[in-house]
Enzyme design. Structure first.
Site, PDB file in Angstrom:
ATOM      1  N   GLY A  76     -12.334  13.926  -2.314  1.00 34.29           N
ATOM      2  CA  GLY A  76     -11.500  12.884  -2.910  1.00 34.29           C
ATOM      3  C   GLY A  76     -10.092  13.350  -3.241  1.00 34.29           C
ATOM      4  O   GLY A  76      -9.794  14.549  -3.280  1.00 34.29           O
ATOM      5  N   GLY A 138      -5.974   0.204  -4.308  1.00 32.11           N
ATOM      6  CA  GLY A 138      -6.197   0.285  -5.742  1.00 32.11           C
ATOM      7  C   GLY A 138      -5.285  -0.721  -6.438  1.00 32.11           C
ATOM      8  O   GLY A 138      -4.092  -0.784  -6.136  1.00 32.11           O
ATOM      9  N   ASN A 168      -1.427   0.107  -5.884  1.00 38.80           N
ATOM     10  CA  ASN A 168      -0.997   1.500  -5.946  1.00 38.80           C
ATOM     11  C   ASN A 168      -0.569   1.968  -4.555  1.00 38.80           C
ATOM     12  O   ASN A 168      -1.367   1.970  -3.617  1.00 38.80           O
ATOM     13  CB  ASN A 168      -2.174   2.342  -6.461  1.00 38.80           C
ATOM     14  CG  ASN A 168      -1.903   3.829  -6.370  1.00 38.80           C
ATOM     15  OD1 ASN A 168      -0.757   4.265  -6.460  1.00 38.80           O
ATOM     16  ND2 ASN A 168      -2.970   4.607  -6.205  1.00 38.80           N
ATOM     17  N   HIS A 328      24.852   4.214  39.230  1.00 39.58           N
ATOM     18  CA  HIS A 328      23.614   3.686  39.818  1.00 39.58           C
ATOM     19  C   HIS A 328      22.661   4.785  40.299  1.00 39.58           C
ATOM     20  O   HIS A 328      23.096   5.718  40.961  1.00 39.58           O
ATOM     21  CB  HIS A 328      23.890   2.802  41.049  1.00 39.58           C
ATOM     22  CG  HIS A 328      25.203   2.117  41.053  1.00 39.58           C
ATOM     23  ND1 HIS A 328      25.371   0.831  40.600  1.00 39.58           N
ATOM     24  CD2 HIS A 328      26.437   2.535  41.447  1.00 39.58           C
ATOM     25  CE1 HIS A 328      26.644   0.481  40.723  1.00 39.58           C
ATOM     26  NE2 HIS A 328      27.304   1.504  41.232  1.00 39.58           N
TER      27      HIS A 328
HETATM   28  C1  UD1 Z   1      -5.749   5.728  -2.123  1.00 35.97           C
HETATM   29  C2  UD1 Z   1      -5.743   5.385  -3.596  1.00 35.97           C
HETATM   30  C3  UD1 Z   1      -5.490   3.869  -3.760  1.00 35.97           C
HETATM   31  C4  UD1 Z   1      -4.202   3.507  -3.081  1.00 35.97           C
HETATM   32  C5  UD1 Z   1      -4.201   3.950  -1.629  1.00 35.97           C
HETATM   33  C6  UD1 Z   1      -2.837   3.750  -1.024  1.00 35.97           C
HETATM   34  C7  UD1 Z   1      -7.369   6.991  -4.470  1.00 35.97           C
HETATM   35  C8  UD1 Z   1      -8.711   7.169  -5.072  1.00 35.97           C
HETATM   36  N1  UD1 Z   1      -7.037   5.742  -4.159  1.00 35.97           N
HETATM   37  O1  UD1 Z   1      -6.849   5.063  -1.557  1.00 35.97           O
HETATM   38  O2  UD1 Z   1      -5.418   3.544  -5.131  1.00 35.97           O
HETATM   39  O3  UD1 Z   1      -3.999   2.097  -3.169  1.00 35.97           O
HETATM   40  O4  UD1 Z   1      -4.512   5.352  -1.529  1.00 35.97           O
HETATM   41  O5  UD1 Z   1      -2.871   4.055   0.345  1.00 35.97           O
HETATM   42  O6  UD1 Z   1      -6.630   7.932  -4.334  1.00 35.97           O
HETATM   43  N2  UD1 Z   1      -7.208  13.058   0.700  1.00 35.97           N
HETATM   44  C9  UD1 Z   1      -7.401  14.410   0.712  1.00 35.97           C
HETATM   45  N3  UD1 Z   1      -8.632  14.890   0.418  1.00 35.97           N
HETATM   46  C10 UD1 Z   1      -9.674  14.070   0.094  1.00 35.97           C
HETATM   47  C11 UD1 Z   1      -9.455  12.681   0.092  1.00 35.97           C
HETATM   48  C12 UD1 Z   1      -8.207  12.201   0.389  1.00 35.97           C
HETATM   49  O7  UD1 Z   1      -6.478  15.177   1.009  1.00 35.97           O
HETATM   50  O8  UD1 Z   1     -10.755  14.593  -0.174  1.00 35.97           O
HETATM   51  C13 UD1 Z   1      -5.871  12.540   1.001  1.00 35.97           C
HETATM   52  C14 UD1 Z   1      -5.856  11.686   2.246  1.00 35.97           C
HETATM   53  O9  UD1 Z   1      -5.563  12.479   3.387  1.00 35.97           O
HETATM   54  C15 UD1 Z   1      -4.741  10.707   1.928  1.00 35.97           C
HETATM   55  C16 UD1 Z   1      -4.777  10.579   0.394  1.00 35.97           C
HETATM   56  O10 UD1 Z   1      -5.489  11.696  -0.069  1.00 35.97           O
HETATM   57  O11 UD1 Z   1      -3.496  11.227   2.283  1.00 35.97           O
HETATM   58  C17 UD1 Z   1      -5.431   9.294  -0.104  1.00 35.97           C
HETATM   59  O12 UD1 Z   1      -6.773   9.285   0.282  1.00 35.97           O
HETATM   60  P1  UD1 Z   1      -7.447   8.045   1.027  1.00 35.97           P
HETATM   61  O13 UD1 Z   1      -8.842   8.366   1.323  1.00 35.97           O
HETATM   62  O14 UD1 Z   1      -6.579   7.563   2.122  1.00 35.97           O
HETATM   63  O15 UD1 Z   1      -7.435   6.994  -0.182  1.00 35.97           O
HETATM   64  P2  UD1 Z   1      -7.464   5.434  -0.106  1.00 35.97           P
HETATM   65  O16 UD1 Z   1      -8.839   4.983  -0.080  1.00 35.97           O
HETATM   66  O17 UD1 Z   1      -6.545   4.942   0.947  1.00 35.97           O
END
Ligand code: UD1
Ligand code: CA
Length: 424
Positions: A76, A138, A168, A328
């Site tokens: 996460g 979010g 967000n 050309h």
């Molecule tokens: C996230 C936000 C959400 C927001 C949205 C915008 C969270 C919990 N939620 O959701 O509120 O509206 O982005 O696009 O953050 N990542 C890691 N490692 C992990 C998981 C994620 O590096 O274990 C990075 C991903 O590569 C990405 C970012 O964190 O760049 C966000 O993660 P992602 O899974 O895309 O979150 P969303 O569900 O899109």
């Protein structure tokens, strides 16, 4: 600006890209997605950057040129930020957190975020956007007095929260101390078993900390790349941004739909770009030129002022002097032209001999007849004339002011008596 660092989240593999290349290393106009984010940070004055990598971290290391930490398991966004904690121990400035897969994020937005954060003295400043369709994001939950109290992720949003249109963006400015203090209290999510960075918002709010926000004007800024379709969409947005900038600088673009211009192009005032033209990396074009239709200029091309580059002309690593005409069906590679050179239709520089790329130099006022093949390395002198259909062999330089004809080309000498004499 006070002490500020950034964490770029880029551990995700990007399964939906269906690719061996890590998602953030896919290119838009020859530049990796993540480099757009890093460049925006740098233009906003943030140079101390930590990238959180996961899949393909070795490839990432070669490209990003920032500190890198590895998130071994994708637990996460909160866990991703935690992996950078060690590198920030003792730091009590501000930390920008941004996603590595949002190439359209504007440096102005980052500047504004930092400014607001510093002015307000808040623990956290969020970037939000108002969306017609907020599904998937979010949602920003505010109290009746308008204070931000939490972010509710889409999977947990109740019906009355689903309708919240303020979301967000995923670009944050935290005070470092409050970030790590609140992050250590985040529990794994009940459904996804991941640590959500966004859970820090409620923790900070309950602790009575101030949380501020800025709103992005252009919602395109938040386009995150998850699929090839997203990649194409982001490319289209970026393409239009570039074309708009080029037009604002005094250049006419006749057909936006079929014109591509790379972000680093420099084009002089009153130049006209005709339809179906591709202007690739590292191209500089002077004033009052006509480029296209159907022209392709790429990989370090310089074009002087008052030049005509016409239809089906390809220029690669080539320098064209003022007032030249290349109108050309021509290919010029690794060539340097002086001023007022005329290149006849169908002229080709044979710059590649199977091993090396070789150079062709053509002097001022040279006139190259139609259908000529110039085999490099070669110098065609100034004020010289190359007859139609010539094949000039490599190294058989044309002296200044002379005329060459034939296959292979020979120098045409003035008549001496009745005979037409040739040398070489
Ligand atoms: C996230 C936000 C959400 C927001 C949205 C915008 C969270 C919990 N939620 O959701 O509120 O509206 O982005 O696009 O953050 N990542 C890691 N490692 C992990 C998981 C994620 O590096 O274990 C990075 C991903 O590569 C990405 C970012 O964190 O760049 C966000 O993660 P992602 O899974 O895309 O979150 P969303 O569900 O899109
Ligand atoms: Ca995302």
């Amino acid at each position: 600006m006070k002490d500020i660092k950034a964490i770029v989240l880029a551990a995700g593999r990007g399964t939906r890209m269906k690719s061996d290349t890590p998602k953030v290393l896919h290119n838009i106009f020859g530049k990796p997605i993540i480099s757009y984010v890093l460049d925006s940070l740098k233009s906003a004055g943030v140079t101390d950057i930590i990238t959180v990598a996961g899949y393909g971290s070795e490839d990432l290391r070669k490209v990003v040129g920032t500190k890198i930490v590895i998130q071994k398991k994708l637990l996460g966004s909160g866990d991703a930020v935690s992996t950078a904690k060690k590198l920030l121990s003792g730091f009590d400035g501000a930390v920008i957190i941004i996603c590595g897969d949002t190439p359209l994020v504007n440096s102005k937005t980052i500047e504004e975020l930092i400014l607001k954060h510093e002015k307000s003295g808040a623990s956290l400043t969020l970037t939000t956007a108002k969306l017609k369709n907020p599904a998937g994001y979010g949602r920003i939950v505010r109290s009746s007095s308008g204070n931000i109290v939490k972010i509710v992720e889409d999977i947990h949003a109740k019906l009355y929260e689903e309708v919240i249109d303020e979301v967000n963006v995923g670009t944050y400015c935290f005070s470092a101390k409050d970030l790590f203090a609140s992050l250590s209290q985040v529990l794994p999510d009940s459904q996804k078993k991941e640590f959500f960075l966004t859970d820090t918002v409620e923790i900070l709010s309950k602790a009575g900390k101030a949380i501020g926000s800025i709103e992005v004007e252009d919602v395109n800024e938040m386009i995150g790349i998850n699929s090839r379709k997203d990649l194409a969409e982001a490319t289209a947005v970026l393409k239009n941004r570039i074309l708009e900038e080029v037009m604002l600088s005094g250049v006419t673009i006749e057909d936006l739909a079929t014109t591509t211009i790379y972000p680093d192009a420099v084009i002089g005032q009153d130049t006209i770009i005709h339809p179906n033209t591709f202007i690739g990396p590292d191209v500089k074009i002077g004033r009052d030129c006509h480029i296209g239709p159907f022209a392709r200029l790429t990989s370090t091309v310089r074009v002087g002022a008052g030049v005509i580059i016409g239809n089906f002309v390809e220029l690669v690593r080539t320098d064209i002097g003022d007032g030249c005409r290349v109108k050309h069906h021509t290919y010029l590679g690794d060539a340097t032209l002086g001023k007022r050179v005329n290149i006849g239709a169908g002229t080709i520089t044979a710059n590649y001999d199977g091993k090396n790329k070789n150079k062709t130099l053509i002097g001022d006022n040279a006139f190259i007849g139609v259908g000529s093949v110039l085999i490099a390395p070669l110098v065609v002198g100034k004020n010289s004339t190359v007859g139609a259909g010539c094949v000039i062999l490599k190294g058989h330089d044309v002296p200044d002011g002379k005329t060459v004809v034939g296959v292979p080309a020979r120098i045409l000498e003035k008549r001496v008596g009745k005979e037409r004499r040739s040398v070489k």
